[in-house]
Design an enzyme around this catalytic site. Structure first.
Site, PDB file in Angstrom:
ATOM      1  N   ILE A  28       0.865  -1.177   0.000  1.00 17.14           N
ATOM      2  CA  ILE A  28       0.000   0.000   0.000  1.00 17.14           C
ATOM      3  C   ILE A  28       0.903   1.227   0.000  1.00 17.14           C
ATOM      4  O   ILE A  28       1.872   1.297   0.755  1.00 17.14           O
ATOM      5  CB  ILE A  28      -0.910   0.049   1.245  1.00 17.14           C
ATOM      6  CG1 ILE A  28      -1.604  -1.296   1.479  1.00 17.14           C
ATOM      7  CG2 ILE A  28      -1.917   1.190   1.131  1.00 17.14           C
ATOM      8  CD1 ILE A  28      -2.533  -1.728   0.381  1.00 17.14           C
ATOM      9  N   CYS A  29       0.597   2.199  -0.854  1.00 24.36           N
ATOM     10  CA  CYS A  29       1.298   3.472  -0.851  1.00 24.36           C
ATOM     11  C   CYS A  29       2.806   3.261  -1.021  1.00 24.36           C
ATOM     12  O   CYS A  29       3.250   2.513  -1.885  1.00 24.36           O
ATOM     13  CB  CYS A  29       0.955   4.233   0.423  1.00 24.36           C
ATOM     14  SG  CYS A  29       1.463   5.958   0.465  1.00 24.36           S
ATOM     15  N   SER A  30       3.612   3.880  -0.160  1.00 18.31           N
ATOM     16  CA  SER A  30       5.065   3.795  -0.299  1.00 18.31           C
ATOM     17  C   SER A  30       5.615   2.435   0.101  1.00 18.31           C
ATOM     18  O   SER A  30       6.823   2.191  -0.024  1.00 18.31           O
ATOM     19  CB  SER A  30       5.741   4.883   0.542  1.00 18.31           C
ATOM     20  OG  SER A  30       5.463   4.712   1.915  1.00 18.31           O
ATOM     21  N   GLY A  31       4.767   1.530   0.562  1.00 22.43           N
ATOM     22  CA  GLY A  31       5.207   0.162   0.808  1.00 22.43           C
ATOM     23  C   GLY A  31       5.801  -0.481  -0.427  1.00 22.43           C
ATOM     24  O   GLY A  31       6.581  -1.440  -0.326  1.00 22.43           O
TER      25      GLY A  31
ATOM     26  N   THR B 144       2.405   3.339  -6.895  1.00 24.66           N
ATOM     27  CA  THR B 144       2.538   3.809  -5.522  1.00 24.66           C
ATOM     28  C   THR B 144       1.815   5.137  -5.436  1.00 24.66           C
ATOM     29  O   THR B 144       1.229   5.585  -6.428  1.00 24.66           O
ATOM     30  CB  THR B 144       4.019   3.939  -5.118  1.00 24.66           C
ATOM     31  OG1 THR B 144       4.115   4.259  -3.720  1.00 24.66           O
ATOM     32  CG2 THR B 144       4.731   5.009  -5.933  1.00 24.66           C
TER      33      THR B 144
END
Length: 332
Positions: free
Chosen positions: A113-116, A133
């Site tokens: 999720i996101c910057s993961g 991202t």
């Protein structure tokens, strides 16, 4: 345990790897999707993990207890790595990256999720794959990991058994998509109703509406025309109409809009109408009614524009993303 065709038996174990300064909504949103799904199918076991099994403190300062250390947690159906605002620093931690890599060998699906996505990238899990991202980290992901094909506008991207999503609320979209893969559209739709969110948006859908993607106009002519179109995209908006409204020639208007917004006046009208019509579809109007109310000359013209942007037909979009069966039966 799996069946002969590789599908899991019983409850699917969903592991979420947490760490200090994790963004709270990145993991709470998807977690709630799986918890709500259990009201219909009892299909998921949610396991919160950290690299060493210790509690973590989120970016909000909230202390979260975990169930296990990543190395001791066994096998999973899906592992999710949420993001953080404090990147890339957070994912420079060898313990976190080691946990990501270890978990990837013990799961059927790996998701971020996101910057993961930066954690997946740093461990090589996205090499040769497409990924997305949050838009503000997309340039960093592309420039530091050239072996990845970054899709900066997408809500989420699936490439094989790897899933990446845009920021925060997009994690809910991705989780709903995973539930739909596992248990079908009816269950995913029921979860979206319980959470009072729309059924997930297409993975290929842009993170932004057309009005947000466009560069804000600077000159009076471009601002006037953009405001005129935004106020009611369904009204007659020929090039001549727009030029007359701005009191300039069609040639001058085209040049200004192209320079200011990166598109012609009619392309801007088309984008605004498509956003409007998509909203009408999501609220339950039929394809024909959505096309007419948004100012399209015919449902065929609407269908052509819709497929060009989203890659699916309006009726397929509505069947998948509407929130009730009643709305589905009204689509034509």
């Amino acid at each position: 345990m799996t069946t002969s065709n590789g599908n899991p038996v019983g409850r699917r174990r969903i592991g979420i790897l947490l760490f200090d300064r994790v963004k709270t909504l990145d993991f709470v949103g998807p977690a709630e999707v799986f918890v709500e799904a259990n009201q219909r199918v009892d299909g998921y076991e949610l396991v919160l993990l950290s690299a060493d099994g210790a509690d973590v403190t989120t970016s909000m300062g909230v202390r979260i207890g975990v169930h296990a250390a990543a190395a001791d947690a066994g096998e999973f159906d899906t592992v999710i790595v949420p993001g953080s605002e404090f990147v890339p620093g957070v994912f420079d931690d060898p313990a976190i990256l080691g946990a990501v890599l270890s978990l990837s060998t013990r799961t059927r699906r790996m998701a971020s999720i996101c910057s993961g996505a930066l954690a997946l990238a740093a461990t090589g899990l996205l090499d040769g794959k497409s990924a997305t991202t949050h838009w503000k980290f997309a340039d960093y992901l592309a420039s530091h990991f050239e072996q990845i094909t970054v899709q900066p506008d997408s809500i989420f991207v699936r490439d094989g058994c790897t899933y990446t999503s845009a920021g925060v609320a997009a994690g809910i979209d991705l989780a709903l998509a995973l539930v739909e893969e596992d248990h079908g559209a009816d269950v995913a739709r029921a979860v979206s109703q319980l959470l009072l969110v729309y059924m997930q948006r297409s993975g290929g859908q842009s993170q932004f509406s057309a009005s947000l993607r466009a560069t804000p106009p600077r000159t009076p002519v471009a601002r006037a025309v953009a405001s005129y179109v935004n106020a009611d995209p369904s009204r007659p908006c020929s090039l001549a109409d727009l030029a007359a409204y701005a009191n300039v020639s069609t040639r001058h208007l085209t040049r200004v809009m192209q320079a200011e917004l990166g598109m012609s006046p009619l392309e801007y009208v088309t984008s605004m109408r498509l956003d409007l019509a998509t909203g009408y579809l999501e609220s339950g109007r039929s394809v024909a009614q959505a096309a007419a109310d948004a100012g399209y000359s015919s449902p065929v013209a609407f269908r052509r524009a819709f497929v060009a942007r989203l890659g699916v037909t309006p009726i397929d979009y509505q069947r998948r993303f509407q929130t009730t069966r009643r709305e589905e039966s009204q689509a034509v």
